[in-house]
Design a protein around this motif. Structure first.
Motif, PDB file in Angstrom:
ATOM      1  N   LYS A 196      -4.604-100.124 -46.333  1.00 47.42           N
ATOM      2  CA  LYS A 196      -4.735-100.618 -44.956  1.00 47.42           C
ATOM      3  C   LYS A 196      -4.785 -99.470 -43.953  1.00 47.42           C
ATOM      4  O   LYS A 196      -5.300 -99.633 -42.847  1.00 47.42           O
ATOM      5  CB  LYS A 196      -3.560-101.540 -44.606  1.00 47.42           C
ATOM      6  N   PHE A 197      -4.228 -98.326 -44.334  1.00 47.53           N
ATOM      7  CA  PHE A 197      -4.115 -97.198 -43.416  1.00 47.53           C
ATOM      8  C   PHE A 197      -4.987 -96.009 -43.804  1.00 47.53           C
ATOM      9  O   PHE A 197      -5.236 -95.132 -42.976  1.00 47.53           O
ATOM     10  CB  PHE A 197      -2.653 -96.726 -43.350  1.00 47.53           C
ATOM     11  N   ILE A 198      -5.421 -95.977 -45.043  1.00 48.50           N
ATOM     12  CA  ILE A 198      -6.177 -94.832 -45.555  1.00 48.50           C
ATOM     13  C   ILE A 198      -7.529 -95.311 -46.057  1.00 48.50           C
ATOM     14  O   ILE A 198      -7.613 -96.292 -46.804  1.00 48.50           O
ATOM     15  CB  ILE A 198      -5.400 -94.140 -46.699  1.00 48.50           C
ATOM     16  N   ASP A 199      -8.582 -94.642 -45.666  1.00 45.66           N
ATOM     17  CA  ASP A 199      -9.941 -95.073 -45.969  1.00 45.66           C
ATOM     18  C   ASP A 199     -10.354 -94.686 -47.391  1.00 45.66           C
ATOM     19  O   ASP A 199     -11.276 -93.905 -47.609  1.00 45.66           O
ATOM     20  CB  ASP A 199     -10.905 -94.467 -44.947  1.00 45.66           C
ATOM     21  N   LEU A 200      -9.607 -95.249 -48.345  1.00 49.15           N
ATOM     22  CA  LEU A 200      -9.907 -95.065 -49.763  1.00 49.15           C
ATOM     23  C   LEU A 200      -9.601 -96.356 -50.497  1.00 49.15           C
ATOM     24  O   LEU A 200      -8.777 -97.158 -50.042  1.00 49.15           O
ATOM     25  CB  LEU A 200      -9.056 -93.933 -50.361  1.00 49.15           C
ATOM     26  N   SER A 201     -10.230 -96.538 -51.647  1.00 47.17           N
ATOM     27  CA  SER A 201      -9.887 -97.670 -52.504  1.00 47.17           C
ATOM     28  C   SER A 201      -8.518 -97.427 -53.123  1.00 47.17           C
ATOM     29  O   SER A 201      -7.975 -96.309 -53.069  1.00 47.17           O
ATOM     30  CB  SER A 201     -10.924 -97.823 -53.614  1.00 47.17           C
ATOM     31  N   LYS A 202      -7.931 -98.466 -53.720  1.00 44.38           N
ATOM     32  CA  LYS A 202      -6.619 -98.307 -54.360  1.00 44.38           C
ATOM     33  C   LYS A 202      -6.680 -97.260 -55.468  1.00 44.38           C
ATOM     34  O   LYS A 202      -5.764 -96.440 -55.619  1.00 44.38           O
ATOM     35  CB  LYS A 202      -6.140 -99.643 -54.917  1.00 44.38           C
ATOM     36  N   SER A 203      -7.779 -97.252 -56.231  1.00 36.59           N
ATOM     37  CA  SER A 203      -7.899 -96.254 -57.296  1.00 36.59           C
ATOM     38  C   SER A 203      -8.064 -94.855 -56.717  1.00 36.59           C
ATOM     39  O   SER A 203      -7.538 -93.879 -57.261  1.00 36.59           O
ATOM     40  CB  SER A 203      -9.074 -96.597 -58.214  1.00 36.59           C
ATOM     41  N   GLY A 204      -8.790 -94.757 -55.590  1.00 38.59           N
ATOM     42  CA  GLY A 204      -8.946 -93.468 -54.931  1.00 38.59           C
ATOM     43  C   GLY A 204      -7.623 -92.934 -54.412  1.00 38.59           C
ATOM     44  O   GLY A 204      -7.343 -91.730 -54.503  1.00 38.59           O
ATOM     45  N   ILE A 205      -6.803 -93.838 -53.885  1.00 40.42           N
ATOM     46  CA  ILE A 205      -5.479 -93.443 -53.397  1.00 40.42           C
ATOM     47  C   ILE A 205      -4.614 -92.947 -54.553  1.00 40.42           C
ATOM     48  O   ILE A 205      -3.906 -91.939 -54.435  1.00 40.42           O
ATOM     49  CB  ILE A 205      -4.802 -94.617 -52.667  1.00 40.42           C
ATOM     50  N   GLU A 206      -4.670 -93.643 -55.680  1.00 34.47           N
ATOM     51  CA  GLU A 206      -3.876 -93.211 -56.838  1.00 34.47           C
ATOM     52  C   GLU A 206      -4.323 -91.848 -57.344  1.00 34.47           C
ATOM     53  O   GLU A 206      -3.500 -91.024 -57.758  1.00 34.47           O
ATOM     54  CB  GLU A 206      -3.966 -94.260 -57.954  1.00 34.47           C
ATOM     55  N   ARG A 207      -5.634 -91.596 -57.295  1.00 37.26           N
ATOM     56  CA  ARG A 207      -6.128 -90.271 -57.704  1.00 37.26           C
ATOM     57  C   ARG A 207      -5.602 -89.196 -56.761  1.00 37.26           C
ATOM     58  O   ARG A 207      -5.221 -88.108 -57.206  1.00 37.26           O
ATOM     59  CB  ARG A 207      -7.662 -90.258 -57.733  1.00 37.26           C
ATOM     60  N   ARG A 208      -5.583 -89.511 -55.480  1.00 36.90           N
ATOM     61  CA  ARG A 208      -5.045 -88.560 -54.500  1.00 36.90           C
ATOM     62  C   ARG A 208      -3.566 -88.285 -54.761  1.00 36.90           C
ATOM     63  O   ARG A 208      -3.103 -87.147 -54.666  1.00 36.90           O
ATOM     64  CB  ARG A 208      -5.226 -89.103 -53.087  1.00 36.90           C
ATOM     65  N   LYS A 209      -2.823 -89.323 -55.043  1.00 38.19           N
ATOM     66  CA  LYS A 209      -1.398 -89.140 -55.309  1.00 38.19           C
ATOM     67  C   LYS A 209      -1.191 -88.263 -56.539  1.00 38.19           C
ATOM     68  O   LYS A 209      -0.318 -87.384 -56.542  1.00 38.19           O
ATOM     69  CB  LYS A 209      -0.714 -90.502 -55.488  1.00 38.19           C
ATOM     70  N   ARG A 210      -1.996 -88.481 -57.575  1.00 37.94           N
ATOM     71  CA  ARG A 210      -1.863 -87.650 -58.782  1.00 37.94           C
ATOM     72  C   ARG A 210      -2.177 -86.187 -58.462  1.00 37.94           C
ATOM     73  O   ARG A 210      -1.497 -85.269 -58.933  1.00 37.94           O
ATOM     74  CB  ARG A 210      -2.784 -88.176 -59.889  1.00 37.94           C
ATOM     75  N   ARG A 211      -3.199 -85.965 -57.637  1.00 37.30           N
ATOM     76  CA  ARG A 211      -3.556 -84.597 -57.256  1.00 37.30           C
ATOM     77  C   ARG A 211      -2.423 -83.956 -56.453  1.00 37.30           C
ATOM     78  O   ARG A 211      -2.076 -82.785 -56.685  1.00 37.30           O
ATOM     79  CB  ARG A 211      -4.839 -84.613 -56.418  1.00 37.30           C
TER      80      ARG A 211
END
Length: 225
Positions: A185-200
Motif C-alpha cells: 500500500k505504501f511501496i510501489d512494488l508487488s508483494k514478491s518484489g518487496i520480499e526480494r528487497r527485504k532479502r537484499r
C-alpha cells in the motif's frame, strides 16, 4: 554587476539557521556583487512546498540541507537526502551543501553517492570560519568537505553499496510497524518484489534469518532508520 543567489536552507535547528544566515550576510558584505535571497524551511513538508513554488517563479542556486529533519506528512520524503534528490531534479544546476550530525561511515557514504554534494559538513566539526570557507568554495565553483568526509574519500569509499529511495521507504515502513501484508500500500512494488528487497537488505546488513526486527536494529545502527 550584481549576482543574485537564491538560497534554500533546510534545517530544524534555529541556531544553525541563524549561523548560516549570518555567514551569508557577511559574504554579501565582503563580496558586494553577491546578493543573497534566503528562504528557510524546518521540515520536509515546508521544504518541498518551497521547491514546488520556486519551480514556477525563480530558480534556487544553492541549498544547505540538514539530513536529519522531520519527514513529510505523507512519508514520501523521509529526510534531507530525499529532499536533495528532489532539488537536483527540479534545479539541475543547483549546488548542495549537506550538513549532518551523522557519523556512521556507511550512512555518510550512501548520502555522498546519492547526492554528490558540492559541500559536506559534519556538525560537530563546523566552526563559523569553516562554514564561511565552505560557502565561498562552493560559490566559486570548488568543493568543500569536512575532515570526516575527506577521510572517507581517502579510503576511496570502498563500500559500493547504496540504498535507494525504495530501500529507505521499506525500512521506514517496517520501523513504524507496518505489517508485511500492507507494505504494498505504501511501496510501489508487488508483494514478491518487496520480499526480494527485504532479502537484499538482509544481505546488506548481514542478517541471516527472517527476523525483520534484527534488520531494523542493524539499519538503525547504521543510521538508516
Amino acid at each position: 554587476m550584481d549576482t543574485i543567489i537564491n538560497v534554500l536552507i533546510v534545517e530544524d535547528e534555529p541556531l544553525t539557521i541563524n549561523s548560516i544566515k549570518r555567514a551569508l550576510k557577511q559574504l554579501g558584505i565582503l563580496n558586494k556583487s553577491w546578493k543573497f535571497t534566503i528562504t528557510s524551511a524546518i521540515n520536509c513538508d515546508s521544504a518541498y512546498q518551497e521547491i514546488i513554488k520556486a519551480k514556477n517563479t525563480t530558480l534556487y542556486h544553492l541549498a544547505i540541507v540538514d539530513i536529519s529533519i522531520p519527514p513529510s506528512s505523507d512519508k514520501k520524503i523521509l529526510s534531507g537526502e530525499d529532499l536533495g534528490i528532489e532539488l537536483k531534479k527540479a534545479f539541475p544546476a543547483i549546488k548542495i551543501i549537506v550538513i549532518t550530525s551523522l557519523h556512521n561511515n556507511f550512512r555518510l557514504h550512501n548520502i555522498f553517492k546519492s547526492l554528490d554534494p558540492e559541500g559536506f559538513l559534519i556538525k560537530n566539526e563546523i566552526e563559523y570560519k569553516h562554514l564561511l570557507e565552505a560557502l565561498v568554495s562552493v560559490l566559486t565553483q570548488a568543493s568543500y568537505y569536512s575532515h570526516t568526509i575527506l577521510k572517507l574519500m581517502r579510503l576511496h569509499f570502498s563500500n559500493n553499496i547504496v540504498l535507494d529511495y525504495i530501500d529507505r521507504q521499506l525500512l521506514y515502513q517496517l520501523s513504524v510497524g507496518t505489517k508485511s501484508k500492507d507494505l504494498a500500500k505504501f511501496i510501489d512494488l508487488s508483494k514478491s518484489g518487496i520480499e526480494r528487497r527485504k532479502r537484499r537488505l538482509k544481505e546488506i546488513f548481514d542478517v541471516e534469518n527472517d527476523d525483520d526486527r534484527l534488520l531494523l536494529i542493524r539499519a538503525r545502527e547504521q543510521g538508516f532508520v
